[in-house]
Design a protein around this motif. Sequence first.
Motif, PDB file in Angstrom:
ATOM      1  N   ALA A   1      -3.077  -8.272   5.107  1.00  0.00           N
ATOM      2  CA  ALA A   1      -3.344  -9.449   4.284  1.00  0.00           C
ATOM      3  C   ALA A   1      -4.374  -9.147   3.209  1.00  0.00           C
ATOM      4  O   ALA A   1      -4.238  -9.564   2.059  1.00  0.00           O
ATOM      5  N   VAL A   2      -5.430  -8.423   3.577  1.00  0.00           N
ATOM      6  CA  VAL A   2      -6.464  -8.065   2.604  1.00  0.00           C
ATOM      7  C   VAL A   2      -5.875  -7.191   1.504  1.00  0.00           C
ATOM      8  O   VAL A   2      -6.169  -7.355   0.320  1.00  0.00           O
ATOM      9  N   ALA A   3      -5.024  -6.244   1.912  1.00  0.00           N
ATOM     10  CA  ALA A   3      -4.407  -5.349   0.932  1.00  0.00           C
ATOM     11  C   ALA A   3      -3.550  -6.134  -0.054  1.00  0.00           C
ATOM     12  O   ALA A   3      -3.515  -5.833  -1.253  1.00  0.00           O
ATOM     13  N   MET A   4      -2.866  -7.181   0.455  1.00  0.00           N
ATOM     14  CA  MET A   4      -2.026  -7.983  -0.428  1.00  0.00           C
ATOM     15  C   MET A   4      -2.863  -8.778  -1.411  1.00  0.00           C
ATOM     16  O   MET A   4      -2.454  -9.027  -2.540  1.00  0.00           O
ATOM     17  N   VAL A   5      -4.077  -9.194  -0.975  1.00  0.00           N
ATOM     18  CA  VAL A   5      -4.940  -9.994  -1.836  1.00  0.00           C
ATOM     19  C   VAL A   5      -5.607  -9.146  -2.905  1.00  0.00           C
ATOM     20  O   VAL A   5      -5.616  -9.469  -4.091  1.00  0.00           O
ATOM     21  N   VAL A   6      -6.189  -8.035  -2.499  1.00  0.00           N
ATOM     22  CA  VAL A   6      -6.966  -7.223  -3.441  1.00  0.00           C
ATOM     23  C   VAL A   6      -6.108  -6.190  -4.162  1.00  0.00           C
ATOM     24  O   VAL A   6      -6.541  -5.566  -5.122  1.00  0.00           O
ATOM     25  N   GLY A   7      -4.870  -6.004  -3.711  1.00  0.00           N
ATOM     26  CA  GLY A   7      -3.999  -5.033  -4.364  1.00  0.00           C
ATOM     27  C   GLY A   7      -4.086  -3.680  -3.713  1.00  0.00           C
ATOM     28  O   GLY A   7      -4.979  -3.390  -2.906  1.00  0.00           O
ATOM     29  N   MET A   8      -3.173  -2.827  -4.071  1.00  0.00           N
ATOM     30  CA  MET A   8      -3.136  -1.478  -3.525  1.00  0.00           C
ATOM     31  C   MET A   8      -4.318  -0.653  -4.030  1.00  0.00           C
ATOM     32  O   MET A   8      -4.750  -0.827  -5.171  1.00  0.00           O
ATOM     33  N   SER A   9      -4.814   0.233  -3.192  1.00  0.00           N
ATOM     34  CA  SER A   9      -5.880   1.129  -3.612  1.00  0.00           C
ATOM     35  C   SER A   9      -5.307   2.162  -4.568  1.00  0.00           C
ATOM     36  O   SER A   9      -4.105   2.404  -4.580  1.00  0.00           O
ATOM     37  N   PRO A  10      -6.175   2.785  -5.399  1.00  0.00           N
ATOM     38  CA  PRO A  10      -5.679   3.821  -6.306  1.00  0.00           C
ATOM     39  C   PRO A  10      -4.942   4.936  -5.575  1.00  0.00           C
ATOM     40  O   PRO A  10      -3.952   5.466  -6.082  1.00  0.00           O
ATOM     41  N   ALA A  11      -5.402   5.258  -4.386  1.00  0.00           N
ATOM     42  CA  ALA A  11      -4.751   6.333  -3.633  1.00  0.00           C
ATOM     43  C   ALA A  11      -3.334   5.944  -3.237  1.00  0.00           C
ATOM     44  O   ALA A  11      -2.398   6.736  -3.324  1.00  0.00           O
ATOM     45  N   VAL A  12      -3.186   4.685  -2.778  1.00  0.00           N
ATOM     46  CA  VAL A  12      -1.872   4.209  -2.376  1.00  0.00           C
ATOM     47  C   VAL A  12      -0.956   4.117  -3.591  1.00  0.00           C
ATOM     48  O   VAL A  12       0.212   4.523  -3.550  1.00  0.00           O
ATOM     49  N   GLU A  13      -1.502   3.583  -4.716  1.00  0.00           N
ATOM     50  CA  GLU A  13      -0.706   3.479  -5.928  1.00  0.00           C
ATOM     51  C   GLU A  13      -0.263   4.857  -6.402  1.00  0.00           C
ATOM     52  O   GLU A  13       0.864   5.042  -6.849  1.00  0.00           O
ATOM     53  N   SER A  14      -1.168   5.837  -6.298  1.00  0.00           N
ATOM     54  CA  SER A  14      -0.832   7.194  -6.712  1.00  0.00           C
ATOM     55  C   SER A  14       0.266   7.773  -5.836  1.00  0.00           C
ATOM     56  O   SER A  14       1.185   8.419  -6.328  1.00  0.00           O
ATOM     57  N   ALA A  15       0.175   7.504  -4.537  1.00  0.00           N
ATOM     58  CA  ALA A  15       1.191   8.014  -3.611  1.00  0.00           C
ATOM     59  C   ALA A  15       2.557   7.400  -3.915  1.00  0.00           C
ATOM     60  O   ALA A  15       3.576   8.085  -3.909  1.00  0.00           O
ATOM     61  N   ARG A  16       2.541   6.096  -4.219  1.00  0.00           N
ATOM     62  CA  ARG A  16       3.804   5.435  -4.548  1.00  0.00           C
ATOM     63  C   ARG A  16       4.367   5.970  -5.859  1.00  0.00           C
ATOM     64  O   ARG A  16       5.576   6.128  -6.012  1.00  0.00           O
ATOM     65  N   ALA A  17       3.478   6.221  -6.809  1.00  0.00           N
ATOM     66  CA  ALA A  17       3.917   6.760  -8.095  1.00  0.00           C
ATOM     67  C   ALA A  17       4.536   8.138  -7.931  1.00  0.00           C
ATOM     68  O   ALA A  17       5.525   8.466  -8.584  1.00  0.00           O
ATOM     69  N   GLN A  18       3.965   8.938  -7.035  1.00  0.00           N
ATOM     70  CA  GLN A  18       4.487  10.283  -6.826  1.00  0.00           C
ATOM     71  C   GLN A  18       5.889  10.248  -6.231  1.00  0.00           C
ATOM     72  O   GLN A  18       6.683  11.167  -6.428  1.00  0.00           O
ATOM     73  N   GLY A  19       6.219   9.176  -5.502  1.00  0.00           N
ATOM     74  CA  GLY A  19       7.549   9.043  -4.920  1.00  0.00           C
ATOM     75  C   GLY A  19       8.550   8.396  -5.861  1.00  0.00           C
ATOM     76  O   GLY A  19       9.722   8.264  -5.521  1.00  0.00           O
ATOM     77  N   PHE A  20       8.112   7.998  -7.046  1.00  0.00           N
ATOM     78  CA  PHE A  20       8.959   7.332  -8.032  1.00  0.00           C
ATOM     79  C   PHE A  20      10.028   8.281  -8.562  1.00  0.00           C
ATOM     80  O   PHE A  20       9.749   9.461  -8.797  1.00  0.00           O
ATOM     81  N   PRO A  21      11.270   7.796  -8.767  1.00  0.00           N
ATOM     82  CA  PRO A  21      11.771   6.454  -8.450  1.00  0.00           C
ATOM     83  C   PRO A  21      12.541   6.454  -7.140  1.00  0.00           C
ATOM     84  O   PRO A  21      13.172   7.438  -6.783  1.00  0.00           O
ATOM     85  N   THR A  22      12.508   5.329  -6.461  1.00  0.00           N
ATOM     86  CA  THR A  22      13.253   5.190  -5.211  1.00  0.00           C
ATOM     87  C   THR A  22      14.438   4.245  -5.359  1.00  0.00           C
ATOM     88  O   THR A  22      15.163   3.988  -4.397  1.00  0.00           O
ATOM     89  N   ARG A  23      14.619   3.715  -6.574  1.00  0.00           N
ATOM     90  CA  ARG A  23      15.736   2.823  -6.877  1.00  0.00           C
ATOM     91  C   ARG A  23      16.070   2.937  -8.364  1.00  0.00           C
ATOM     92  O   ARG A  23      15.341   3.597  -9.118  1.00  0.00           O
ATOM     93  N   PRO A  24      17.163   2.318  -8.810  1.00  0.00           N
ATOM     94  CA  PRO A  24      17.561   2.435 -10.213  1.00  0.00           C
ATOM     95  C   PRO A  24      16.502   1.929 -11.195  1.00  0.00           C
ATOM     96  O   PRO A  24      15.733   1.020 -10.885  1.00  0.00           O
ATOM     97  N   VAL A  25      16.477   2.543 -12.360  1.00  0.00           N
ATOM     98  CA  VAL A  25      15.590   2.150 -13.449  1.00  0.00           C
ATOM     99  C   VAL A  25      16.426   1.382 -14.477  1.00  0.00           C
ATOM    100  O   VAL A  25      17.562   1.764 -14.770  1.00  0.00           O
ATOM    101  N   THR A  26      15.879   0.307 -15.006  1.00  0.00           N
ATOM    102  CA  THR A  26      16.562  -0.481 -16.036  1.00  0.00           C
ATOM    103  C   THR A  26      16.020  -0.121 -17.409  1.00  0.00           C
ATOM    104  O   THR A  26      14.812  -0.126 -17.624  1.00  0.00           O
ATOM    105  N   MET A  27      16.922   0.215 -18.342  1.00  0.00           N
ATOM    106  CA  MET A  27      16.538   0.482 -19.726  1.00  0.00           C
ATOM    107  C   MET A  27      17.006  -0.694 -20.583  1.00  0.00           C
ATOM    108  O   MET A  27      18.205  -0.934 -20.715  1.00  0.00           O
ATOM    109  N   VAL A  28      16.066  -1.418 -21.146  1.00  0.00           N
ATOM    110  CA  VAL A  28      16.376  -2.591 -21.957  1.00  0.00           C
ATOM    111  C   VAL A  28      16.678  -2.176 -23.398  1.00  0.00           C
ATOM    112  O   VAL A  28      15.871  -1.490 -24.034  1.00  0.00           O
ATOM    113  N   VAL A  29      17.839  -2.588 -23.885  1.00  0.00           N
ATOM    114  CA  VAL A  29      18.213  -2.401 -25.290  1.00  0.00           C
ATOM    115  C   VAL A  29      18.001  -3.744 -25.979  1.00  0.00           C
ATOM    116  O   VAL A  29      18.658  -4.722 -25.621  1.00  0.00           O
ATOM    117  N   PRO A  30      17.112  -3.839 -26.978  1.00  0.00           N
ATOM    118  CA  PRO A  30      16.798  -5.136 -27.580  1.00  0.00           C
ATOM    119  C   PRO A  30      17.799  -5.623 -28.618  1.00  0.00           C
ATOM    120  O   PRO A  30      17.558  -6.631 -29.274  1.00  0.00           O
TER     121      PRO A  30
END
Length: 329
Positions: free
Chosen positions: A11-40
């Motif tokens: 619950a605390v993690a959801m309130v204050v957000g992910m720590s830089p370490a967790v965000e970095s770990a998630r970024a390193q695993g990117f992407p785990t699903r399709p990416v959307t490219m918007v054409v304007p």
Amino acid sequence: MMRVLTAVAVAVAMVVGMSPAVESARAQGFPTRPVTMVVPLGPGGSTDVIARVVAEGMRAALGQPVIVENTTGAGGTVGVGRVARAAPDGYTIGIGHSGTNVVNGAIYPLSYDLMADFEPIGLISTQPFLIVARKSMAADTLADLVAWIKANAGKVSEGTSGVGTPSHISGVLLQNTLGVTWTMVPYRGAGQSMQDLIAGNLDIQLDTPATSLPHIRSGLIKVYAVTAKERLAVAPDIPTTDEAGLPGFYYTFWHGLWAPKGTPKEVVAKLSGALRTALADPATKQKLVELSQVIFPADQQTPEALRAYQKAEIDKWWPIVKAAGIKVE
């Protein structure tokens, strides 16, 4: 007790957000699903076609599909705004060009900052325009077309991809060069305006080779010149504006990729790396060359190069656009 503590921690993690370490770990695993490219802009135009070629090239490098979605309206500002408001996680990116991500800032009251609210990914390519007209146009040469335009001042119509788009800006430059004004008809994309040109509902258009060449080869529209110093490799029979009698009239525009502001650096680096890998792929390069694209050198495909290039373009074009009095009607 352990379950309670774990629940509290979550619950605390959801309130204050992910720590830089967790965000970095998630970024390193990117992407785990399709990416959307918007054409304007709408389907069928060069931005849409280039996006689909690049998206397919990036798919192999990312290991996930890159899904192209068209979000049109107001000269591309709606689609670019969608990217600005997207979650900064790398799963929504946008393709844009010198109109949507440069000139629009001098024309529209934007709800976002073109420089501050995006993370640049990299430059893709640049391209010239072709000066084309409806099939029934009496003029057979550019000199004849210029004479016809001057003789029919006030009656000429030109299709554009919207106010402030490259096709509109190049049309204004042509008006200034010839000293004649005519009606600019805005569409949601080059594909739509081209259909009206083919139908004979428009007189002229400045459009990309990607959009125009198939219809030129099918005999559905007329072509007069390419707005560059050199002829197109894929259409060497089309003269340059210098050769056709309008010396010094050049116009080219470029494309790049952006992510929302705050996208982790590791994610931007992966997206930029995937773009560079795609642009180095022989199959992708060939497809872009066939669209008359000039791919930027590898050292200009970086986020830093795009940021510097975009800033230089803003400094160049905003004063010109404002002096021309181009406004949203």
